[in-house]
Write a protein that holds these residues in place. Structure first.
Motif, PDB file in Angstrom:
ATOM      1  N   ALA A 156     177.415  48.646 123.414  1.00  0.00           N
ATOM      2  CA  ALA A 156     176.671  49.897 123.138  1.00  0.00           C
ATOM      3  C   ALA A 156     177.109  50.963 123.782  1.00  0.00           C
ATOM      4  O   ALA A 156     176.921  52.366 123.416  1.00  0.00           O
ATOM      5  CB  ALA A 156     175.110  49.516 123.147  1.00  0.00           C
ATOM      6  N   LEU A 157     177.269  50.851 125.309  1.00  0.00           N
ATOM      7  CA  LEU A 157     177.568  51.847 126.310  1.00  0.00           C
ATOM      8  C   LEU A 157     178.929  52.480 125.711  1.00  0.00           C
ATOM      9  O   LEU A 157     179.346  53.753 125.743  1.00  0.00           O
ATOM     10  CB  LEU A 157     177.817  51.385 127.623  1.00  0.00           C
ATOM     11  CG  LEU A 157     176.210  50.920 128.310  1.00  0.00           C
ATOM     12  CD1 LEU A 157     176.461  50.275 129.539  1.00  0.00           C
ATOM     13  CD2 LEU A 157     175.413  52.124 128.318  1.00  0.00           C
ATOM     14  N   ALA A 158     179.871  51.550 125.420  1.00  0.00           N
ATOM     15  CA  ALA A 158     181.288  52.050 125.258  1.00  0.00           C
ATOM     16  C   ALA A 158     181.103  52.953 123.829  1.00  0.00           C
ATOM     17  O   ALA A 158     181.961  54.012 123.582  1.00  0.00           O
ATOM     18  CB  ALA A 158     182.236  51.213 124.925  1.00  0.00           C
ATOM     19  N   GLY A 163     180.707  58.769 121.356  1.00  0.00           N
ATOM     20  CA  GLY A 163     179.967  59.578 120.249  1.00  0.00           C
ATOM     21  C   GLY A 163     179.517  58.962 119.173  1.00  0.00           C
ATOM     22  O   GLY A 163     179.101  59.294 118.088  1.00  0.00           O
ATOM     23  N   LEU A 164     179.214  57.497 119.386  1.00  0.00           N
ATOM     24  CA  LEU A 164     178.580  56.661 118.313  1.00  0.00           C
ATOM     25  C   LEU A 164     177.447  56.082 118.846  1.00  0.00           C
ATOM     26  O   LEU A 164     176.927  55.891 120.200  1.00  0.00           O
ATOM     27  CB  LEU A 164     179.618  55.397 118.133  1.00  0.00           C
ATOM     28  CG  LEU A 164     180.842  55.480 117.394  1.00  0.00           C
ATOM     29  CD1 LEU A 164     182.206  55.119 118.181  1.00  0.00           C
ATOM     30  CD2 LEU A 164     180.859  55.170 116.194  1.00  0.00           C
ATOM     31  N   GLY A 165     176.475  55.729 118.017  1.00  0.00           N
ATOM     32  CA  GLY A 165     174.998  55.567 118.373  1.00  0.00           C
ATOM     33  C   GLY A 165     174.835  54.023 117.888  1.00  0.00           C
ATOM     34  O   GLY A 165     175.365  53.300 116.949  1.00  0.00           O
ATOM     35  N   PRO A 197     173.749  48.032 114.706  1.00  0.00           N
ATOM     36  CA  PRO A 197     174.055  49.155 113.637  1.00  0.00           C
ATOM     37  C   PRO A 197     174.955  49.881 114.556  1.00  0.00           C
ATOM     38  O   PRO A 197     174.488  50.124 115.660  1.00  0.00           O
ATOM     39  CB  PRO A 197     173.007  49.712 112.981  1.00  0.00           C
ATOM     40  CG  PRO A 197     171.572  49.419 114.006  1.00  0.00           C
ATOM     41  CD  PRO A 197     172.127  48.389 114.658  1.00  0.00           C
ATOM     42  N   LEU A 198     176.084  50.256 113.970  1.00  0.00           N
ATOM     43  CA  LEU A 198     177.093  51.198 114.641  1.00  0.00           C
ATOM     44  C   LEU A 198     177.598  52.617 113.587  1.00  0.00           C
ATOM     45  O   LEU A 198     177.898  52.192 112.417  1.00  0.00           O
ATOM     46  CB  LEU A 198     178.208  50.450 114.934  1.00  0.00           C
ATOM     47  CG  LEU A 198     179.537  51.144 115.711  1.00  0.00           C
ATOM     48  CD1 LEU A 198     178.994  51.592 117.151  1.00  0.00           C
ATOM     49  CD2 LEU A 198     180.698  50.426 115.671  1.00  0.00           C
ATOM     50  N   ALA A 199     177.357  53.605 114.244  1.00  0.00           N
ATOM     51  CA  ALA A 199     177.639  54.855 113.134  1.00  0.00           C
ATOM     52  C   ALA A 199     177.755  56.002 114.235  1.00  0.00           C
ATOM     53  O   ALA A 199     177.360  55.945 115.407  1.00  0.00           O
ATOM     54  CB  ALA A 199     176.456  55.214 112.392  1.00  0.00           C
TER      55      ALA A 199
END
Ligand SMILES: Cc1cc2nc3c(=O)[nH]c(=O)nc-3n(C[C@H](O)[C@H](O)[C@H](O)COP(=O)(O)O)c2cc1C
Length: 223
Positions: A156-158, A163-165, A197-199
């Motif tokens: 999550a930190l990477a 610029g991803l959430g 979720p990754l975006a």
């Protein structure tokens, strides 16, 4: 050993403290329209694998779901899990007199938004552990969870630094067996621990959250 080189130059150049203090659970600000490059996902996972694990056993796996049909099916399980959670009352807001009321109401609203849109996220990442925690002692459980959660959080930190959430979510786990079947994960041996979720995010500015003071959590020498 082959040296890992960051190839995608799109970091936000946050300081480490900024990164740690602004990696929020992102839901409404996930950009559902912008694809996420495979290379970026791989980079984030590569970084995640630098996390510690008990005996350095590295029993972690990341199932990355990008297929629209699979996301639809996993989304249905997520919605079912969320429905159970909210109808059980666990997710109920505190009374409106409570100072946390607005924050909790906002979180609930945001969580419900993700429930509606979960299948639209460009990528779902499911961190898994090779083993199961069912029926184990709390000490054994700790050994398992601390061997996957740091890696998931590093992921999550990477992502945030690029610029991803993300958001750590667990709703679909109420139907873990069904998800395992869909994704061909051997349920008896491999435990799913979350769905992330990754975006890309809409905008890159995120604020530190309002938390209880550290004095309420620190215990010097004695409880
Ligand atoms: C164990 C765990 C389970 C969570 N499950 C969900 C979930 O199923 N759905 C969801 O929208 N958020 C979920 N969250 C996100 C939390 O609501 C979020 O981390 C919390 O509200 C703090 O958000 P903030 O860091 O942006 O302030 C989960 C977080 C954790 C740590």
């Amino acid at each position: 050993m082959e040296r890992f080189i960051l190839t995608v130059n799109m970091t936000l150049n946050l300081t480490s403290d900024e990164l740690l203090m602004t990696t929020r659970a992102v839901r409404k600000r996930l950009d559902l329209t912008r694809p996420v490059e495979k290379k970026v996902i791989e980079e984030c996972i590569e970084i995640a694998l630098q996390a510690p694990s008990g005996s350095n056993a590295q029993r972690w796996h990341f199932v990355v779901v990008t297929d629209a049909k699979l996301k639809d099916e996993i989304g249905k399980l997520y919605r079912k899990g969320a429905k159970e959670y909210f109808s059980s009352g666990t997710g109920k807001s505190t009374s409106s007199d409570d100072p946390r009321y607005r924050a909790i109401a906002r979180m609930r609203d945001s969580a419900l938004y993700l429930v509606e849109h979960i299948h639209e996220v460009p990528v779902m990442v499911i961190p898994c552990y090779a083993g199961r925690s069912d029926g184990l002692s709390s000490a054994e459980q700790a050994g398992i969870w601390y061997s996957i959660v740091p890696a998931a959080w590093s992921f999550a930190l990477a992502a945030r630094s690029r610029g991803l959430g993300t958001a750590i979510t667990t709703f679909h786990l109420a139907f873990e067996k069904d998800a395992a079947q869909l994704l061909k994960i051997p349920y008896e041996k491999i435990m799913q621990t979350a769905l992330i979720p990754l975006a890309y995010t809409k905008g890159i500015k995120f604020k530190p959250a309002l938390r209880n003071p550290s004095s309420s959590a620190i215990h010097w020498n004695h409880w």
